[in-house]
Enzyme design. Structure first.
Site, PDB file in Angstrom:
ATOM      1  N   ASP A   1      92.523  73.751  46.627  1.00  0.00           N
ATOM      2  CA  ASP A   1      92.583  74.398  47.931  1.00  0.00           C
ATOM      3  C   ASP A   1      93.322  73.428  48.860  1.00  0.00           C
ATOM      4  OD1 ASP A   1      92.200  75.182  50.528  1.00  0.00           O
ATOM      5  OD2 ASP A   1      90.052  75.583  50.337  1.00  0.00           O
TER       6      ASP A   1
ATOM      7  N   HIS B   1      85.112  75.067  51.516  1.00  0.00           N
ATOM      8  CA  HIS B   1      85.182  76.180  52.473  1.00  0.00           C
ATOM      9  C   HIS B   1      84.712  77.440  51.738  1.00  0.00           C
ATOM     10  CE1 HIS B   1      87.240  79.322  54.852  1.00  0.00           C
ATOM     11  NE2 HIS B   1      87.309  78.442  55.832  1.00  0.00           N
TER      12      HIS B   1
ATOM     13  N   LYS C   1      98.282  77.273  59.402  1.00  0.00           N
ATOM     14  CA  LYS C   1      97.751  75.942  59.735  1.00  0.00           C
ATOM     15  C   LYS C   1      98.858  74.891  59.729  1.00  0.00           C
ATOM     16  CE  LYS C   1      93.278  76.886  57.569  1.00  0.00           C
ATOM     17  NZ  LYS C   1      92.374  77.133  58.704  1.00  0.00           N
TER      18      LYS C   1
ATOM     19  N   CYS D   1      82.793  77.718  58.307  1.00  0.00           N
ATOM     20  CA  CYS D   1      82.904  78.396  57.001  1.00  0.00           C
ATOM     21  C   CYS D   1      82.543  77.452  55.863  1.00  0.00           C
ATOM     22  CB  CYS D   1      84.303  78.962  56.787  1.00  0.00           C
ATOM     23  SG  CYS D   1      84.771  80.171  58.006  1.00  0.00           S
TER      24      CYS D   1
ATOM     25  N   GLN E   1      93.993  72.500  54.144  1.00  0.00           N
ATOM     26  CA  GLN E   1      94.012  71.435  55.167  1.00  0.00           C
ATOM     27  C   GLN E   1      94.902  70.277  54.745  1.00  0.00           C
ATOM     28  OE1 GLN E   1      92.790  71.741  58.105  1.00  0.00           O
ATOM     29  NE2 GLN E   1      91.415  73.485  57.851  1.00  0.00           N
TER      30      GLN E   1
HETATM   31  N1  7TS Z   1      90.231  76.387  52.763  1.00  0.00           N
HETATM   32  C1  7TS Z   1      90.085  75.456  53.720  1.00  0.00           C
HETATM   33  C2  7TS Z   1      89.892  74.033  53.338  1.00  0.00           C
HETATM   34  C3  7TS Z   1      90.147  75.834  55.061  1.00  0.00           C
HETATM   35  O1  7TS Z   1      90.007  74.902  56.004  1.00  0.00           O
HETATM   36  C4  7TS Z   1      90.354  77.199  55.388  1.00  0.00           C
HETATM   37  C5  7TS Z   1      90.353  77.670  56.817  1.00  0.00           C
HETATM   38  C6  7TS Z   1      90.527  78.109  54.349  1.00  0.00           C
HETATM   39  C7  7TS Z   1      90.439  77.669  53.054  1.00  0.00           C
HETATM   40  C8  7TS Z   1      90.816  79.552  54.591  1.00  0.00           C
HETATM   41  O2  7TS Z   1      92.103  79.703  55.073  1.00  0.00           O
HETATM   42  P1  7TS Z   1      92.655  81.151  55.504  1.00  0.00           P
HETATM   43  O3  7TS Z   1      93.971  80.847  56.129  1.00  0.00           O
HETATM   44  O4  7TS Z   1      92.758  81.968  54.277  1.00  0.00           O
HETATM   45  O5  7TS Z   1      91.661  81.680  56.485  1.00  0.00           O
HETATM   46  N2  7TS Z   1      89.636  76.855  57.694  1.00  0.00           N
HETATM   47  C9  7TS Z   1      89.284  77.111  58.971  1.00  0.00           C
HETATM   48  C10 7TS Z   1      88.621  76.182  59.768  1.00  0.00           C
HETATM   49  O6  7TS Z   1      88.306  75.048  59.422  1.00  0.00           O
HETATM   50  N3  7TS Z   1      88.400  76.731  60.979  1.00  0.00           N
HETATM   51  O7  7TS Z   1      88.902  77.974  60.961  1.00  0.00           O
HETATM   52  C11 7TS Z   1      89.445  78.229  59.730  1.00  0.00           C
END
Ligand code: 7TS
Length: 406
Positions: free
Chosen positions: A198, A121, A224, A361, A201
């Site tokens: 990371d 990501h 999430k 992303c 997910q």
């Molecule tokens: N890493 C992964 C694997 C992600 O899926 C996401 C967000 C992030 C980092 C960033 O997370 P945040 O909470 O700091 O924004 N992924 C997604 C997605 O798949 N669709 O919208 C956000």
């Protein structure tokens, strides 16, 4: 607990969108919130809203207890050794930026390597690009197998004794790949590098045990995993965090401030400058209680069943390509021949079905897949096979709609 009981705990699901019952298949972007989380936030604001770690008044003490209690819940949730290793952040993005800025700044120099993968990501790419530019370190990519999985031999070939940081996602938000983090960590350590995970997910779906993985840092987001937006976690091994310099400074994180010099509080507070994310942390604690009541193992098993069912049903649609390996987390990313994914998502939305379309992303991964965008249906514990049937009907309709030249 049966699925109807679980669904009844998510008030948002009980509504119509565009005249149809909502089918929410975008939990990888953000999950819905159970009533227990909503009530925990409501209770905080109605009954004991107060700042933490200051003053001695009753509400302040109550808020501090609830905030620190949530930290302990997070510690247990990922099996960290100490609550000093749990730092509340705004989310995964902030956590990875903090690691890159703080650890990277002091531990990288010209000729050093940072190793990531093609499936990351943007949150696990750009902070490393930036720190690489500033320090003269080199960013390297572990290649992917054709099905979007990682071959451990490629990790062995990419990580060298010049590598100082390896940073890999545990579960892909696009392909659903579940990466062999423990093995990758072992290779990183053998080469003298630290391992960053990371977990954005992964945390909502699988049991993470940082002691078993032996990773050095882990980042994940509350929103999430049934928690509120604006709260996330940076886990780090105490020995590393202790040596690191905070990126953000100001109130809350200091021990003593003089005119020209200051000293920091001990861990974890030295990394939490300013009024912390109090309501968010309390909400995340309630989300952890909720997930643990249901059981992460039950959630994972249920999602695997949904994903297998979705792959089986979607594979029967002619002209539809599914990306990612056979063994996957609870999401399916796909394209329909000659239909842009944004059009797919728009037609589905008219039937009340929410999927995500775009590059998710992960533009380097899109380049690797040789597509500019994809559609994605992502599942969570509240989704059903009937909802996947509705998705399939919607996709068949989309195909017909576009092939008839609308
Ligand atoms: N890493 C992964 C694997 C992600 O899926 C996401 C967000 C992030 C980092 C960033 O997370 P945040 O909470 O700091 O924004 N992924 C997604 C997605 O798949 N669709 O919208 C956000």
């Amino acid at each position: 607990m049966n699925i109807q009981d679980i669904r009844s705990m998510f008030p948002i699901l009980d509504q119509e969108v565009n005249g149809n019952p909502l089918v929410y298949l975008d939990s990888a972007a953000t999950s819905q919130k159970p009533v227990t989380v909503i009530e925990a936030l409501d209770r905080y604001y109605r009954e004991y809203n107060s700042n933490v770690h200051r003053g001695v008044h009753t509400l302040g003490t109550k808020a501090t207890d609830a905030y620190e209690n949530s930290r302990e819940k997070v510690r247990k949730f990922i099996n960290a050794s100490s609550m000093q290793e749990i730092i509340f952040t705004r989310g995964t993005t902030t956590a990875i930026n903090t690691i890159a800025e703080s650890y990277g700044r002091d531990n990288l120099q010209e000729g050093d390597e940072i190793v990531i993968t093609y499936m990351e990501h943007h949150a696990n790419i750009i902070p490393w690009q930036q720190i690489a530019k500033r320090t003269g370190a080199k960013l390297k990519y572990i290649p992917l197998q054709e099905d979007g999985s990682i071959d451990i031999k490629d990790v062995e070939a990419t990580v060298t004794n010049q590598t100082k940081i390896v940073s890999v996602m545990m579960v892909s938000n696009v392909l659903g790949t579940i990466n062999p983090i423990k093995e990758i960590t072992e290779i990183a350590h053998r080469n003298g590098a630290i391992m960053v995970v990371d977990g954005a997910q992964a945390a909502p779906h699988l049991k993470i045990d940082v002691k078993d993985l032996n990773c050095d840092f882990l980042a994940f987001s509350g929103h999430k995993m049934c928690g509120p937006t604006g709260i996330g976690v940076l886990y780090g091994k105490k020995a590393l965090l202790e040596k690191m310099v905070p990126v953000e400074t100001g109130g809350e994180m200091i021990d003593f401030v003089d005119l020209y010099e200051s000293t920091w509080k001990e861990l974890p507070w030295k990394f939490e400058a300013g009024t912390p994310i109090i309501a968010g942390a309390i909400g995340l604690g309630a989300a952890i209680d909720f997930l643990e009541d249901i059981g992460l193992d039950n959630i994972l098993e249920y999602e695997h069943k949904l994903a297998d069912y979705a792959v089986e049903r979607l594979s029967q649609i002619e002209g539809l390509t599914i990306y990612g390996p056979k063994h996957r987390a609870g999401l399916v990313t796909f394209n329909i021949e000659d239909v842009h994914p944004h059009d797919v998502a728009t037609v589905l939305d008219a039937d009340g079905i929410a999927v995500r379309a775009g590059h998710h992303c992960a533009q380097p991964l899109m380049k690797w897949l040789k597509v500019s965008a994809t559609a994605r249906a992502s599942f969570y514990l509240y989704n059903t096979e009937e909802e996947i049937d509705k998705l399939v009907e919607g996709l068949i309709k989309t195909k017909e709609y576009f092939s008839n030249g609308f």
